[in-house]
Design a protein around this motif. Structure first.
Motif, PDB file in Angstrom:
ATOM      1  N   UNK A   1       0.349  -1.694  -0.079  1.00 51.23           N
ATOM      2  CA  UNK A   1      -0.185   0.079  -0.155  1.00 51.23           C
ATOM      3  C   UNK A   1       0.830   1.586  -0.271  1.00 51.23           C
ATOM      4  N   UNK A   2       2.562   1.128  -0.054  1.00 51.49           N
ATOM      5  CA  UNK A   2       3.028   2.435   0.595  1.00 51.49           C
ATOM      6  C   UNK A   2       3.097   2.742  -1.032  1.00 51.49           C
ATOM      7  N   UNK A   3       3.159   1.937  -1.313  1.00 49.35           N
ATOM      8  CA  UNK A   3       3.319   2.818  -3.249  1.00 49.35           C
ATOM      9  C   UNK A   3       2.633   2.892  -4.202  1.00 49.35           C
ATOM     10  N   UNK A   4       1.311   2.739  -3.299  1.00 43.32           N
ATOM     11  CA  UNK A   4       0.149   3.350  -4.285  1.00 43.32           C
ATOM     12  C   UNK A   4      -0.380   2.824  -5.652  1.00 43.32           C
ATOM     13  N   UNK A   5       0.075   1.496  -4.997  1.00 52.69           N
ATOM     14  CA  UNK A   5       0.065   0.863  -6.531  1.00 52.69           C
ATOM     15  C   UNK A   5      -0.988  -0.611  -6.391  1.00 52.69           C
ATOM     16  N   UNK A   6      -1.809  -0.934  -6.987  1.00 54.77           N
ATOM     17  CA  UNK A   6      -2.553  -2.426  -6.847  1.00 54.77           C
ATOM     18  C   UNK A   6      -2.343  -3.104  -7.961  1.00 54.77           C
ATOM     19  N   UNK A   7      -2.981  -4.197  -8.384  1.00 54.71           N
ATOM     20  CA  UNK A   7      -3.373  -4.728  -9.467  1.00 54.71           C
ATOM     21  C   UNK A   7      -4.423  -4.212 -10.284  1.00 54.71           C
ATOM     22  N   UNK A   8      -5.217  -3.334 -10.024  1.00 53.09           N
ATOM     23  CA  UNK A   8      -6.075  -2.379 -10.161  1.00 53.09           C
ATOM     24  C   UNK A   8      -5.430  -0.890 -11.250  1.00 53.09           C
ATOM     25  N   UNK A   9      -3.587  -0.932 -10.841  1.00 49.69           N
ATOM     26  CA  UNK A   9      -3.462   0.303 -10.944  1.00 49.69           C
ATOM     27  C   UNK A   9      -2.303   0.059 -12.423  1.00 49.69           C
ATOM     28  N   UNK A  10      -3.600   1.318 -13.795  1.00 48.86           N
ATOM     29  CA  UNK A  10      -2.649   1.472 -15.242  1.00 48.86           C
ATOM     30  C   UNK A  10      -1.020   0.986 -15.253  1.00 48.86           C
ATOM     31  N   UNK A  11      -1.146   0.463 -15.869  1.00 50.29           N
ATOM     32  CA  UNK A  11       0.293   0.110 -16.018  1.00 50.29           C
ATOM     33  C   UNK A  11       1.025   1.135 -16.047  1.00 50.29           C
TER      34      UNK A  11
END
Length: 479
Positions: A174-184
């Motif tokens: 979560x600290x990266x702000x990136x999830x599986x749904x995050x646009x490439x």
């Protein structure tokens, strides 16, 4: 050609090289006068770049390796990148520990395929991080040798540092702000930024296996970023999009100038404000020079270029220079090509044959120029000198070169409007990057053609002007 646009890619894009990678903050819009002898606070150096001689190879366990030169280069890279993140992750993210990647896998895309990340590697010239088993894999047969041959060993380091950036995203959670749904596009811009963090550490002399100069060495890194860009016309919203050269270089520079926390701030809001990558539209036709390109020696487009330059700088109150073609003859400035500015007569002279050489993009597998925007930006840079003269700035020296690049970027920003008679099209800003990294680029050169030594600084100055306009140019790049 009725369409008033210019565009072209300077090289065939090789987005497939990294296709397996899983508040507007532009990063350089501060009006702080830079030291033209430095790159983000570091002295501009011209020494050797690449592996340090006499340093023992790292000892990392690699699956399917052959012990050859490319594997050794990859292993030494990943060992140093892991050392960097072991230091920086807890320092920047509340004591979060960096756990080394669990699997390192080498393969030869020209040989028998092996299964990695649910993919057979036969014919896959790539390098990638896979979160399914926390692995980094690379093609020692095709990809790494090609990068090494084209740009030197630090190009390999660039690609693998980018892949480790994806591992950092996964380990941060979560600290990266990136999830599986995050646009490439967000994931890839962050990874480019994390690569910039690592290269700052290398430039500071902290890497065990590598060294890099902040002049020619960083120029090669930015050229690598250009080479692995998305093709012109690729939408930033496309799944797997990595970014244009202009956008990828920007992300790398944010990382080099900042810290990992800056990279983690790259989010959807910033991307929507900053990303320049767009699809071609229906009016971007191909006249034989690549989609959207025009013939740079066509008087119609030269006239439109002059009109756009006058419009971009009309508030300066400066008397616009006279533009002509032919031989330059000036009493107080050296001749430059494909365009020259003479302060004594306030005249810009254009050498059409040389302009065409730059403005004609290469065909696949052949050498050539760059594209029409690169050619027109060379003329725009000389127009920017006339504005500096009229407003009392020196036309000689590195500060003049950076100011020129910034003002040229400001002009480019005015053409990035839907109703502009001569407007940007997909790929144009990538042409700017290619030309700015050229040894004799006029975009960041003074009146005598003396180019700012650092390609990094040239691109940053152009980007400043593009995003923030001419006012920043005169505040930040004053004499």
């Amino acid at each position: 050609m009725a369409r008033r646009v210019f565009t072209a890619a300077a090289l065939v894009a090789v987005a497939a090289l990294t296709a397996g990678c899983s508040q507007a903050v532009h990063g350089s819009a501060r009006a702080v006068k830079p030291d033209v002898s430095k790159v983000s606070g570091l002295d501009i150096t011209t020494g050797d770049s690449g592996p340090k001689p006499g340093v023992p190879d790292a000892d990392l366990r690699v699956e399917n390796g052959d012990g050859g030169e490319m594997d050794r280069l990859a292993i030494n890279t990943l060992a140093d990148v892991e050392e960097y993140w072991s230091e920086q992750l807890p320092k920047n993210f509340a004591g979060k520990k960096f756990e080394p990647v669990k699997r390192l896998v080498s393969y030869d895309s020209n040989g028998a395929g092996i299964e990695i990340c649910r993919t057979n590697t036969k014919g896959v010239a790539n390098a990638f991080y896979c979160s399914l088993d926390d692995s980094i894999a690379w093609d020692r047969g095709e990809l790494l040798p090609m990068l090494d041959d084209a740009f030197g060993p630090m190009a390999v380091v660039t690609v693998l540092a980018h892949e480790m950036g994806h591992a950092v995203q996964y380990k941060l959670g979560p600290d990266s702000g990136v999830t599986q749904a995050t646009p490439s596009i967000i994931k890839e811009q962050q990874a480019d930024c994390y690569a910039g963090n690592f290269f700052r550490w290398v430039a500071e002399g902290k890497s065990k296996h590598f060294r890099i100069s902040t002049g020619p060495g960083l120029n090669q890194i930015l050229a690598t970023m250009f080479f692995i860009r998305d093709a012109a016309g690729t939408s930033a919203e496309k799944q797997g999009a990595h970014g244009s050269a202009f956008d990828r270089v920007a992300a790398f520079q944010f990382g080099f100038a900042g810290d990992p926390k800056r990279c983690a701030q790259i989010d959807d809001q910033e991307i929507k404000t900053r990303i320049t990558q767009e699809k071609f539209d229906a009016q971007d036709v191909d006249t034989g020079l690549g989609k959207g390109n025009v013939k740079v020696d066509d008087k119609r487009y030269l006239d439109l270029l002059e009109e756009s330059l006058r419009s971009a700088f009309n508030q300066s109150g400066a008397t616009p220079p006279t533009m002509k073609t032919g031989d330059a003859n000036c009493s107080n400035a050296q001749q430059t090509t494909p365009a020259a500015y003479c302060p004594a007569t306030n005249t810009i002279t254009v050498d059409l044959p040389d302009l065409v050489k730059i403005g004609t993009p290469p065909k696949r597998g052949q050498k050539g120029g760059i594209g029409d925007f690169a050619a027109f930006a060379e003329i725009a840079s000389r127009f920017a000198l006339s504005i500096q003269k009229a407003t009392g700035y020196s036309l000689e020296g590195p500060a003049a070169g950076l100011r020129t690049a910034c003002l040229t970027g400001a002009w480019a920003g005015t053409t990035n409007q839907p109703k502009a008679d001569l407007r940007l099209s997909s790929g144009d800003l990538d042409e700017a990057v290619a030309e700015l990294l050229a040894d004799k680029s006029l975009i960041a050169a003074d009146v005598n053609g003396q180019v700012v030594p650092s390609g990094f600084a040239r691109v940053e100055a152009f980007r400043d002007g593009f995003y923030d306009g001419s006012g920043l140019c005169t505040r930040k790049y004053s004499d």
